[in-house]
Design an enzyme around this catalytic site. Structure first.
Site, PDB file in Angstrom:
ATOM      1  N   VAL A  11      70.194  43.336  -4.051  1.00 48.36           N
ATOM      2  CA  VAL A  11      71.218  43.689  -5.045  1.00 48.36           C
ATOM      3  C   VAL A  11      70.708  43.459  -6.466  1.00 48.36           C
ATOM      4  O   VAL A  11      70.820  44.318  -7.339  1.00 48.36           O
ATOM      5  CB  VAL A  11      72.505  42.894  -4.796  1.00 48.36           C
ATOM      6  N   PHE A 155      78.806  47.560  -4.132  1.00 49.27           N
ATOM      7  CA  PHE A 155      79.131  48.312  -2.906  1.00 49.27           C
ATOM      8  C   PHE A 155      77.945  49.127  -2.380  1.00 49.27           C
ATOM      9  O   PHE A 155      78.110  49.944  -1.497  1.00 49.27           O
ATOM     10  CB  PHE A 155      80.327  49.243  -3.171  1.00 49.27           C
ATOM     11  N   LEU A 156      76.749  48.895  -2.944  1.00 57.18           N
ATOM     12  CA  LEU A 156      75.600  49.700  -2.492  1.00 57.18           C
ATOM     13  C   LEU A 156      75.290  49.432  -1.022  1.00 57.18           C
ATOM     14  O   LEU A 156      75.555  48.364  -0.504  1.00 57.18           O
ATOM     15  CB  LEU A 156      74.362  49.421  -3.350  1.00 57.18           C
ATOM     16  N   LYS A 157      74.760  50.483  -0.369  1.00 58.24           N
ATOM     17  CA  LYS A 157      74.279  50.345   1.011  1.00 58.24           C
ATOM     18  C   LYS A 157      72.760  50.299   0.959  1.00 58.24           C
ATOM     19  O   LYS A 157      72.133  51.066   0.218  1.00 58.24           O
ATOM     20  CB  LYS A 157      74.676  51.577   1.852  1.00 58.24           C
ATOM     21  N   LYS A 210      86.125  43.305  -2.460  1.00 60.04           N
ATOM     22  CA  LYS A 210      84.819  43.421  -1.806  1.00 60.04           C
ATOM     23  C   LYS A 210      84.920  43.081  -0.319  1.00 60.04           C
ATOM     24  O   LYS A 210      84.442  43.832   0.541  1.00 60.04           O
ATOM     25  CB  LYS A 210      83.800  42.501  -2.492  1.00 60.04           C
ATOM     26  N   ILE A 256      82.386  56.222  11.632  1.00 56.77           N
ATOM     27  CA  ILE A 256      83.011  56.261  12.971  1.00 56.77           C
ATOM     28  C   ILE A 256      81.971  56.691  14.005  1.00 56.77           C
ATOM     29  O   ILE A 256      82.267  57.349  14.995  1.00 56.77           O
ATOM     30  CB  ILE A 256      84.241  57.191  13.008  1.00 56.77           C
ATOM     31  N   CYS A 266      75.377  41.672   5.673  1.00 52.52           N
ATOM     32  CA  CYS A 266      76.698  41.544   5.044  1.00 52.52           C
ATOM     33  C   CYS A 266      77.906  41.718   5.943  1.00 52.52           C
ATOM     34  O   CYS A 266      78.804  40.882   5.923  1.00 52.52           O
ATOM     35  CB  CYS A 266      76.769  42.484   3.854  1.00 52.52           C
ATOM     36  N   LYS A 269      78.397  38.609   8.035  1.00 54.07           N
ATOM     37  CA  LYS A 269      78.727  37.387   7.263  1.00 54.07           C
ATOM     38  C   LYS A 269      80.041  37.542   6.531  1.00 54.07           C
ATOM     39  O   LYS A 269      80.832  36.590   6.434  1.00 54.07           O
ATOM     40  CB  LYS A 269      77.587  37.028   6.321  1.00 54.07           C
TER      41      LYS A 269
HETATM   42  N1  LIG Z   1      72.092  43.474   0.570  1.00 52.98           N
HETATM   43  C1  LIG Z   1      73.069  44.306   0.276  1.00 52.98           C
HETATM   44  O1  LIG Z   1      73.076  45.478   0.679  1.00 52.98           O
HETATM   45  C2  LIG Z   1      74.230  43.841  -0.536  1.00 52.98           C
HETATM   46  C3  LIG Z   1      74.419  42.481  -0.787  1.00 52.98           C
HETATM   47  N2  LIG Z   1      75.519  42.077  -1.512  1.00 52.98           N
HETATM   48  C4  LIG Z   1      75.697  40.660  -1.856  1.00 52.98           C
HETATM   49  O2  LIG Z   1      74.797  40.346  -2.921  1.00 52.98           O
HETATM   50  C5  LIG Z   1      74.332  39.006  -2.780  1.00 52.98           C
HETATM   51  C6  LIG Z   1      72.823  39.016  -2.724  1.00 52.98           C
HETATM   52  O3  LIG Z   1      72.452  39.733  -1.569  1.00 52.98           O
HETATM   53  P1  LIG Z   1      70.935  40.223  -1.380  1.00 52.98           P
HETATM   54  O4  LIG Z   1      70.436  40.833  -2.652  1.00 52.98           O
HETATM   55  O5  LIG Z   1      70.881  41.008  -0.123  1.00 52.98           O
HETATM   56  O6  LIG Z   1      70.217  38.791  -1.188  1.00 52.98           O
HETATM   57  P2  LIG Z   1      68.654  38.502  -1.097  1.00 52.98           P
HETATM   58  O7  LIG Z   1      68.544  37.335  -0.196  1.00 52.98           O
HETATM   59  O8  LIG Z   1      67.929  39.767  -0.802  1.00 52.98           O
HETATM   60  O9  LIG Z   1      68.275  38.078  -2.603  1.00 52.98           O
HETATM   61  C7  LIG Z   1      68.763  36.894  -3.170  1.00 52.98           C
HETATM   62  C8  LIG Z   1      67.700  36.470  -4.165  1.00 52.98           C
HETATM   63  O10 LIG Z   1      68.203  35.370  -4.952  1.00 52.98           O
HETATM   64  C9  LIG Z   1      67.125  34.491  -5.198  1.00 52.98           C
HETATM   65  N3  LIG Z   1      67.678  33.197  -5.595  1.00 52.98           N
HETATM   66  C10 LIG Z   1      68.313  32.287  -4.822  1.00 52.98           C
HETATM   67  N4  LIG Z   1      68.674  31.220  -5.573  1.00 52.98           N
HETATM   68  C11 LIG Z   1      68.278  31.479  -6.857  1.00 52.98           C
HETATM   69  C12 LIG Z   1      68.360  30.776  -8.088  1.00 52.98           C
HETATM   70  N5  LIG Z   1      68.950  29.579  -8.167  1.00 52.98           N
HETATM   71  N6  LIG Z   1      67.859  31.358  -9.208  1.00 52.98           N
HETATM   72  C13 LIG Z   1      67.278  32.572  -9.128  1.00 52.98           C
HETATM   73  N7  LIG Z   1      67.153  33.288  -7.989  1.00 52.98           N
HETATM   74  C14 LIG Z   1      67.646  32.727  -6.871  1.00 52.98           C
HETATM   75  C15 LIG Z   1      66.340  34.468  -3.901  1.00 52.98           C
HETATM   76  O11 LIG Z   1      65.010  34.029  -4.136  1.00 52.98           O
HETATM   77  C16 LIG Z   1      66.405  35.958  -3.496  1.00 52.98           C
HETATM   78  O12 LIG Z   1      65.318  36.674  -4.026  1.00 52.98           O
HETATM   79  C17 LIG Z   1      75.012  38.456  -1.538  1.00 52.98           C
HETATM   80  O13 LIG Z   1      76.197  37.792  -1.922  1.00 52.98           O
HETATM   81  C18 LIG Z   1      75.361  39.721  -0.755  1.00 52.98           C
HETATM   82  O14 LIG Z   1      76.483  39.541   0.099  1.00 52.98           O
HETATM   83  C19 LIG Z   1      76.459  42.973  -1.988  1.00 52.98           C
HETATM   84  C20 LIG Z   1      76.302  44.327  -1.748  1.00 52.98           C
HETATM   85  C21 LIG Z   1      75.168  44.853  -1.052  1.00 52.98           C
HETATM   86  O1  LIG Z   2      77.958  44.225   1.163  1.00 52.45           O
HETATM   87  C1  LIG Z   2      76.971  44.785   1.567  1.00 52.45           C
HETATM   88  O2  LIG Z   2      75.877  44.277   1.785  1.00 52.45           O
HETATM   89  C2  LIG Z   2      77.015  46.261   1.923  1.00 52.45           C
HETATM   90  O3  LIG Z   2      77.246  46.328   3.354  1.00 52.45           O
HETATM   91  C3  LIG Z   2      77.279  47.675   3.868  1.00 52.45           C
HETATM   92  O4  LIG Z   2      76.046  48.319   3.633  1.00 52.45           O
HETATM   93  P1  LIG Z   2      74.764  48.013   4.604  1.00 52.45           P
HETATM   94  O5  LIG Z   2      75.063  46.798   5.425  1.00 52.45           O
HETATM   95  O6  LIG Z   2      73.578  48.037   3.740  1.00 52.45           O
HETATM   96  O7  LIG Z   2      74.624  49.278   5.591  1.00 52.45           O
HETATM   97  P2  LIG Z   2      75.680  50.238   6.287  1.00 52.45           P
HETATM   98  O8  LIG Z   2      75.182  51.618   6.115  1.00 52.45           O
HETATM   99  O9  LIG Z   2      77.057  49.929   5.868  1.00 52.45           O
HETATM  100  O10 LIG Z   2      75.520  49.856   7.864  1.00 52.45           O
HETATM  101  C4  LIG Z   2      75.954  48.584   8.264  1.00 52.45           C
HETATM  102  C5  LIG Z   2      75.832  48.525   9.782  1.00 52.45           C
HETATM  103  O11 LIG Z   2      76.827  49.369  10.376  1.00 52.45           O
HETATM  104  C6  LIG Z   2      76.227  50.212  11.336  1.00 52.45           C
HETATM  105  N1  LIG Z   2      77.009  51.466  11.376  1.00 52.45           N
HETATM  106  C7  LIG Z   2      77.268  52.124  10.230  1.00 52.45           C
HETATM  107  C8  LIG Z   2      78.020  53.280  10.267  1.00 52.45           C
HETATM  108  C9  LIG Z   2      78.527  53.747  11.505  1.00 52.45           C
HETATM  109  O12 LIG Z   2      79.208  54.776  11.599  1.00 52.45           O
HETATM  110  N2  LIG Z   2      78.249  53.041  12.640  1.00 52.45           N
HETATM  111  C10 LIG Z   2      77.488  51.914  12.602  1.00 52.45           C
HETATM  112  O13 LIG Z   2      77.236  51.297  13.662  1.00 52.45           O
HETATM  113  C11 LIG Z   2      74.789  50.400  10.871  1.00 52.45           C
HETATM  114  O14 LIG Z   2      73.950  50.725  11.968  1.00 52.45           O
HETATM  115  C12 LIG Z   2      74.483  49.010  10.317  1.00 52.45           C
HETATM  116  O15 LIG Z   2      74.078  48.150  11.375  1.00 52.45           O
HETATM  117  C13 LIG Z   2      78.351  48.489   3.156  1.00 52.45           C
HETATM  118  O16 LIG Z   2      78.315  49.836   3.640  1.00 52.45           O
HETATM  119  C14 LIG Z   2      78.115  48.474   1.645  1.00 52.45           C
HETATM  120  O17 LIG Z   2      79.153  49.182   0.989  1.00 52.45           O
HETATM  121  C15 LIG Z   2      78.083  47.005   1.165  1.00 52.45           C
HETATM  122  O18 LIG Z   2      77.824  46.947  -0.217  1.00 52.45           O
END
Ligand SMILES: NC(=O)C1=CN([C@@H]2O[C@H](COP(=O)(O)OP(=O)(O)OC[C@H]3O[C@@H](n4cnc5c(N)ncnc54)[C@H](O)[C@@H]3O)[C@@H](O)[C@H]2O)C=CC1
Ligand SMILES: O=C(O)[C@H]1O[C@H](OP(=O)(O)OP(=O)(O)OC[C@H]2O[C@@H](n3ccc(=O)[nH]c3=O)[C@H](O)[C@@H]2O)[C@H](O)[C@@H](O)[C@@H]1O
Length: 445
Positions: A11, A155-157, A210, A256, A266, A269
């Site tokens: 993110v 909200f990115l995927k 969210k 679906i 995500c 969790k």
């Molecule tokens: N991965 C996704 O698709 C999405 C994630 N989110 C949310 O965004 C948040 C971050 O998720 P990700 O980017 O996937 O996590 P990530 O685990 O990929 O990245 C987190 C980063 O924060 C760094 N970090 C940790 N503590 C730190 C500190 N004190 N100072 C500076 N950097 C520090 C870590 O080294 C790591 O690089 C979570 O709350 C997640 O639920 C929301 C939407 C999409």
């Molecule tokens: O908070 C987050 O991290 C993100 O979580 C999801 O995004 P992401 O987990 O990256 O991927 P998705 O495309 O949503 O797929 C999630 C899981 O659902 C599964 N899925 C998805 C769609 C579907 O129709 N069926 C299904 O089994 C996928 O295989 C995958 O395991 C949400 O789609 C994002 O909007 C959100 O920001």
């Protein structure tokens, strides 16, 4: 404008790079020195289509910077995004230690008014805790610098992160002052100009939005997996049912698709965290509890089909697996269903040969040398008693079934993502099993 993004993961890196892309001066900060060193060499910590070119372009333009030094980077910033991890604690609640640690560090080092924004997914009430951390840090410095906090959930995927960030359905911003609203409006102005709506609301509602969004999406998936399992019993075809209900605009065609359950960092969790938040406040999220249990069970459906097909005797069987990442177009292995399926196959004495276009290196952190990593999808098939489709990468969608039949020991396919046409495969002499469609289980020869 000058902003800082703390946390350079999926993110944080996408958020920082996309803001730089629209002309903002951005410093992405991480505590992981190796990550920052690599970023300075143009090596990204994650795989995300299009991100590498965008990072390179904006670093060259002098708009995108990387550092481990939050104290320096925060000085003079109009906005600081907190985009660090919020992993599930033992009890399933979101662990906020990283978020609050960053808030404290910002309070200890900020030098002028700014808006501190939680971009991480955080439970309702977290912004108030962020505010307190900053206020306490300023008090310890005897500083009276004004600041605001805001909630701007992402909200990115994964696999579509840049597109989702730059062309969002909506931008949700929780604020508690007009000054913060003005700053955030200015920051997101380029997106507004492209017609992407900003929805301003109070902070708790933004935080809740969210969790409600992810929970609704997870609910759609588990509901469809429940329907798929019943279709199989009743002799209906869930692929047709999906089309039949998805054509109703109120239901829609997305999220679906039945399969082997949702994974990723995500949905699992965030569903757990919302259930926990409710419990802590005396309420039972009964629907989400069912969503979670259906999903756990769904990860075993494909394995059960393999076991049934081979009459319960899997020892010594070689299984080919196509796809390891939790979804296509990412290397992310967090909560990947492949890990559950492979663990069960190995426990039954199978050997596994796997191929994934991108996640092989990432998968080694979890699977080590317990499986064979094939150099390509065809090599994985050699002498295999069956092929499992676990992640629906585009590369797997129209393979040469004729060539495959010469490599496989047995022409058996278990399609965990319903990407193939049953009639075509059965006509080619394959034993084909997928999700949500009754298929004959040949008695083992
Ligand atoms: N991965 C996704 O698709 C999405 C994630 N989110 C949310 O965004 C948040 C971050 O998720 P990700 O980017 O996937 O996590 P990530 O685990 O990929 O990245 C987190 C980063 O924060 C760094 N970090 C940790 N503590 C730190 C500190 N004190 N100072 C500076 N950097 C520090 C870590 O080294 C790591 O690089 C979570 O709350 C997640 O639920 C929301 C939407 C999409
Ligand atoms: O908070 C987050 O991290 C993100 O979580 C999801 O995004 P992401 O987990 O990256 O991927 P998705 O495309 O949503 O797929 C999630 C899981 O659902 C599964 N899925 C998805 C769609 C579907 O129709 N069926 C299904 O089994 C996928 O295989 C995958 O395991 C949400 O789609 C994002 O909007 C959100 O920001």
């Amino acid at each position: 404008m000058k902003i800082a993004v703390v946390g350079t993961g999926y993110v944080g890196l996408v958020t920082g790079t996309c803001f730089a892309e629209v002309g903002i001066d951005v410093t992405c900060i991480d505590i992981d020195q190796r990550k920052i060193d690599n970023l300075h060499k143009g090596i990204l910590p994650i795989y995300e289509p299009g991100l590498e070119e965008m990072v390179t372009r904006n670093v060259a333009a002098g708009r995108l910077h990387f550092s481990t030094k939050l104290a320096e980077a925060i000085k003079g910033c109009d906005v600081a995004f907190i985009a660090v991890g919020t992993p599930p604690g033992e009890d399933g609640s979101a662990d906020l230690k990283y978020v609050l640690g960053v808030a404290r560090e910002i309070g200890e080092n900020m030098t002028s008014y700014g808006v501190i924004v939680t971009k991480s997914t955080v439970p309702v009430g977290t912004a108030a805790k962020v505010r307190k951390e900053i206020a306490d840090a300023l008090a310890r410095r005897n500083e009276t610098i004004e600041f605001d906090v805001a909630s701007n959930p992402e909200f990115l995927k994964e696999g579509a992160a840049i597109d989702d960030f730059l062309k969002p359905d909506r931008i949700v911003v929780g604020v508690s002052s007009e000054r913060a609203e003005e700053v955030m409006s200015r920051l997101y102005k380029p997106f507004l100009l492209n017609g992407h709506p900003i929805i301003f609301m109070d902070i708790p509602s933004a935080e809740m939005t969210k969790y409600a969004a992810n929970s609704m999406l997870a609910t759609k998936i588990s509901f469809m997996n429940d329907i798929a399992n019943l279709c199989e019993i009743m002799g209906a075809d869930v692929n047709m049912v999906r089309k039949g209900i998805g054509s109703d605009a109120r239901i829609g065609t997305k999220f679906i698709y039945p399969g082997i359950g949702y994974g990723g960092s995500c949905f699992p969790k965030d569903v757990k965290a919302l259930i926990k938040t409710a419990e802590e406040n005396g309420y039972q999220m009964q629907v989400l509890q069912a969503v979670e249990s259906v999903n756990e069970a769904q990860k075993e459906v494909l394995y059960n089909k393999v076991r049934k097909h081979f009459g319960g005797e899997l020892s010594g069987k070689k299984i080919a697996v196509w796809g390891l990442s939790f979804k296509p177009k990412t290397d992310d292995m967090r909560e990947a269903p492949s890990l559950v399926i492979i663990e069960k196959l190995l426990a039954e004495g199978c050997t596994v040969s796997a191929y994934d276009p991108v996640a092989m290196e990432e998968a080694k952190h979890s699977l080590g040398d317990t499986i064979t990593y094939a150099k390509d999808q065809m090599e994985a098939l050699i002498d295999a008693d069956a092929l499992l489709i676990v992640t629906e990468w585009p590369e797997f969608r129209v393979p040469n079934f004729e060539v495959m039949s010469r490599l496989l020991k047995q022409k058996v396919i278990f399609d965990g993502r319903n990407i193939y046409d049953a009639a075509e495969l059965q006509a080619a002499g394959y034993a084909y099993h997928c999700i949500g469609v009754k298929t004959a289980h040949h008695e083992p020869a």
